[in-house]
Design a protein around this motif. Sequence first.
Motif, PDB file in Angstrom:
ATOM      1  N   GLY A  50      43.417  41.843  53.982  1.00  0.00           N
ATOM      2  CA  GLY A  50      44.442  41.023  54.618  1.00  0.00           C
ATOM      3  C   GLY A  50      44.526  39.621  54.078  1.00  0.00           C
ATOM      4  O   GLY A  50      45.441  38.868  54.444  1.00  0.00           O
ATOM      5  N   GLY A  51      43.597  39.233  53.202  1.00  0.00           N
ATOM      6  CA  GLY A  51      43.622  37.897  52.629  1.00  0.00           C
ATOM      7  C   GLY A  51      44.769  37.733  51.641  1.00  0.00           C
ATOM      8  O   GLY A  51      45.304  38.704  51.105  1.00  0.00           O
ATOM      9  N   THR A  52      45.156  36.505  51.405  1.00  0.00           N
ATOM     10  CA  THR A  52      46.253  36.223  50.487  1.00  0.00           C
ATOM     11  C   THR A  52      45.784  36.319  49.043  1.00  0.00           C
ATOM     12  O   THR A  52      44.803  35.682  48.661  1.00  0.00           O
ATOM     13  CB  THR A  52      46.832  34.815  50.745  1.00  0.00           C
ATOM     14  N   VAL A  53      46.467  37.122  48.256  1.00  0.00           N
ATOM     15  CA  VAL A  53      46.154  37.258  46.831  1.00  0.00           C
ATOM     16  C   VAL A  53      46.800  36.100  46.083  1.00  0.00           C
ATOM     17  O   VAL A  53      48.018  35.917  46.140  1.00  0.00           O
ATOM     18  CB  VAL A  53      46.661  38.603  46.283  1.00  0.00           C
ATOM     19  N   THR A  54      46.003  35.323  45.386  1.00  0.00           N
ATOM     20  CA  THR A  54      46.502  34.125  44.712  1.00  0.00           C
ATOM     21  C   THR A  54      46.468  34.238  43.190  1.00  0.00           C
ATOM     22  O   THR A  54      47.178  33.502  42.502  1.00  0.00           O
ATOM     23  CB  THR A  54      45.680  32.889  45.121  1.00  0.00           C
ATOM     24  N   HIS A  55      45.622  35.148  42.657  1.00  0.00           N
ATOM     25  CA  HIS A  55      45.464  35.250  41.213  1.00  0.00           C
ATOM     26  C   HIS A  55      45.395  36.710  40.763  1.00  0.00           C
ATOM     27  O   HIS A  55      45.000  37.589  41.533  1.00  0.00           O
ATOM     28  CB  HIS A  55      44.183  34.548  40.752  1.00  0.00           C
ATOM     29  N   THR A  56      45.779  36.926  39.527  1.00  0.00           N
ATOM     30  CA  THR A  56      45.584  38.208  38.858  1.00  0.00           C
ATOM     31  C   THR A  56      44.418  38.058  37.886  1.00  0.00           C
ATOM     32  O   THR A  56      44.338  37.084  37.152  1.00  0.00           O
ATOM     33  CB  THR A  56      46.851  38.617  38.087  1.00  0.00           C
ATOM     34  N   TYR A  57      43.515  39.035  37.901  1.00  0.00           N
ATOM     35  CA  TYR A  57      42.306  38.991  37.069  1.00  0.00           C
ATOM     36  C   TYR A  57      42.364  40.085  36.000  1.00  0.00           C
ATOM     37  O   TYR A  57      42.762  41.220  36.288  1.00  0.00           O
ATOM     38  CB  TYR A  57      41.063  39.223  37.926  1.00  0.00           C
ATOM     39  N   PHE A  58      41.904  39.728  34.797  1.00  0.00           N
ATOM     40  CA  PHE A  58      41.758  40.668  33.687  1.00  0.00           C
ATOM     41  C   PHE A  58      40.277  40.682  33.295  1.00  0.00           C
ATOM     42  O   PHE A  58      39.833  39.830  32.521  1.00  0.00           O
ATOM     43  CB  PHE A  58      42.603  40.237  32.489  1.00  0.00           C
ATOM     44  N   PRO A  59      39.478  41.618  33.823  1.00  0.00           N
ATOM     45  CA  PRO A  59      38.038  41.625  33.510  1.00  0.00           C
ATOM     46  C   PRO A  59      37.770  41.841  32.022  1.00  0.00           C
ATOM     47  O   PRO A  59      38.530  42.533  31.335  1.00  0.00           O
ATOM     48  CB  PRO A  59      37.510  42.802  34.340  1.00  0.00           C
ATOM     49  N   HIS A  60      36.688  41.243  31.544  1.00  0.00           N
ATOM     50  CA  HIS A  60      36.209  41.470  30.171  1.00  0.00           C
ATOM     51  C   HIS A  60      35.074  42.489  30.199  1.00  0.00           C
ATOM     52  O   HIS A  60      35.210  43.596  29.701  1.00  0.00           O
ATOM     53  CB  HIS A  60      35.709  40.163  29.546  1.00  0.00           C
ATOM     54  N   ASP A  61      33.947  42.094  30.791  1.00  0.00           N
ATOM     55  CA  ASP A  61      32.802  42.996  30.913  1.00  0.00           C
ATOM     56  C   ASP A  61      32.307  43.080  32.350  1.00  0.00           C
ATOM     57  O   ASP A  61      31.309  43.738  32.625  1.00  0.00           O
ATOM     58  CB  ASP A  61      31.665  42.569  29.987  1.00  0.00           C
ATOM     59  N   ALA A  62      32.996  42.418  33.264  1.00  0.00           N
ATOM     60  CA  ALA A  62      32.676  42.533  34.684  1.00  0.00           C
ATOM     61  C   ALA A  62      33.298  43.814  35.231  1.00  0.00           C
ATOM     62  O   ALA A  62      34.228  44.377  34.637  1.00  0.00           O
ATOM     63  CB  ALA A  62      33.217  41.335  35.453  1.00  0.00           C
ATOM     64  N   MET A  63      32.777  44.287  36.347  1.00  0.00           N
ATOM     65  CA  MET A  63      33.367  45.433  37.034  1.00  0.00           C
ATOM     66  C   MET A  63      33.540  45.074  38.501  1.00  0.00           C
ATOM     67  O   MET A  63      32.607  44.572  39.141  1.00  0.00           O
ATOM     68  CB  MET A  63      32.502  46.681  36.888  1.00  0.00           C
ATOM     69  N   VAL A  64      34.725  45.323  39.012  1.00  0.00           N
ATOM     70  CA  VAL A  64      35.086  44.951  40.382  1.00  0.00           C
ATOM     71  C   VAL A  64      35.562  46.188  41.122  1.00  0.00           C
ATOM     72  O   VAL A  64      36.330  46.992  40.577  1.00  0.00           O
ATOM     73  CB  VAL A  64      36.186  43.870  40.382  1.00  0.00           C
ATOM     74  N   SER A  65      35.099  46.346  42.344  1.00  0.00           N
ATOM     75  CA  SER A  65      35.518  47.471  43.176  1.00  0.00           C
ATOM     76  C   SER A  65      36.423  46.986  44.300  1.00  0.00           C
ATOM     77  O   SER A  65      36.214  45.901  44.858  1.00  0.00           O
ATOM     78  CB  SER A  65      34.311  48.189  43.787  1.00  0.00           C
ATOM     79  N   LEU A  66      37.406  47.801  44.615  1.00  0.00           N
ATOM     80  CA  LEU A  66      38.233  47.589  45.802  1.00  0.00           C
ATOM     81  C   LEU A  66      37.720  48.559  46.849  1.00  0.00           C
ATOM     82  O   LEU A  66      37.763  49.785  46.645  1.00  0.00           O
ATOM     83  CB  LEU A  66      39.699  47.860  45.489  1.00  0.00           C
TER      84      LEU A  66
END
Length: 243
Positions: free
Chosen positions: A46-62
């Motif tokens: 529910g938080g406001t999305v402010t940026h778009t991210y392009f990972p290099h070698d990080a991994m992010v889960s939703l």
Amino acid sequence: MAQVQRLPRHQDNRLLAALAKEDLAYLEPHLAVLELQRGQILYEPGGTVTHTYFPHDAMVSLVTVMRDGKAAEMAVFGREGLFGLVSAFVSSQSFGRYIVQLSGSASRIDLSRMQEAMAARPAIQHLVVRYTEALMAQTLQTVACNAVHSVEARCCRWLLMSQDRVGEAELPLTHEFLAEMLGVQRSTVSEVTRTLQDKGLIQQGRGMITVIDRPALQKAACECYGIIRQRYQQLLPQTYERD
């Protein structure tokens, strides 16, 4: 002589690397490189999305967070894609919690700037749309996978997808983390990873899992890994690395 560490580049993300020079040049003045730390929460539900991210070698889960505090993974993002855009086309609100699972760097751009770029540069919009379709295919396949395949097969799939996104055999993963991502008990994950180690597919260390025999790990994984990988290769042939 001390080894000079290479600084991250925007092109370390495969979507950005696939753009024509003029399209990347349009984005570049608005892109910033930053480090993402393991456990860092980028957006809450529910938080406001402010940026778009392009990972290099990080991994992010939703992940989706239930009322009792339990969480389950809905999608995973790495160098093959982006996040913080698809879920913000209309409401600018986050679907769930975006949490950094593996530390690394990423390029970041203000959401409004990214939306402007898509409107101004058709090639950027086209690439994002193709990635969105690939991501949707991955998400739907994962739903089916979680419903019908064994924990061992799903664990193998998850390890392979992680390796695809970070490009390293060594994956800093704990049993607690894997249990949360797979939606099972920690003891179940411990049993599965011990079996995989006994078979010579992986090697476990303190907070670390190393892929030893990738071909055998692929054979042990469910069919979903190959289906998802093939879909990415079809939709994004210029971004998805082939073996």
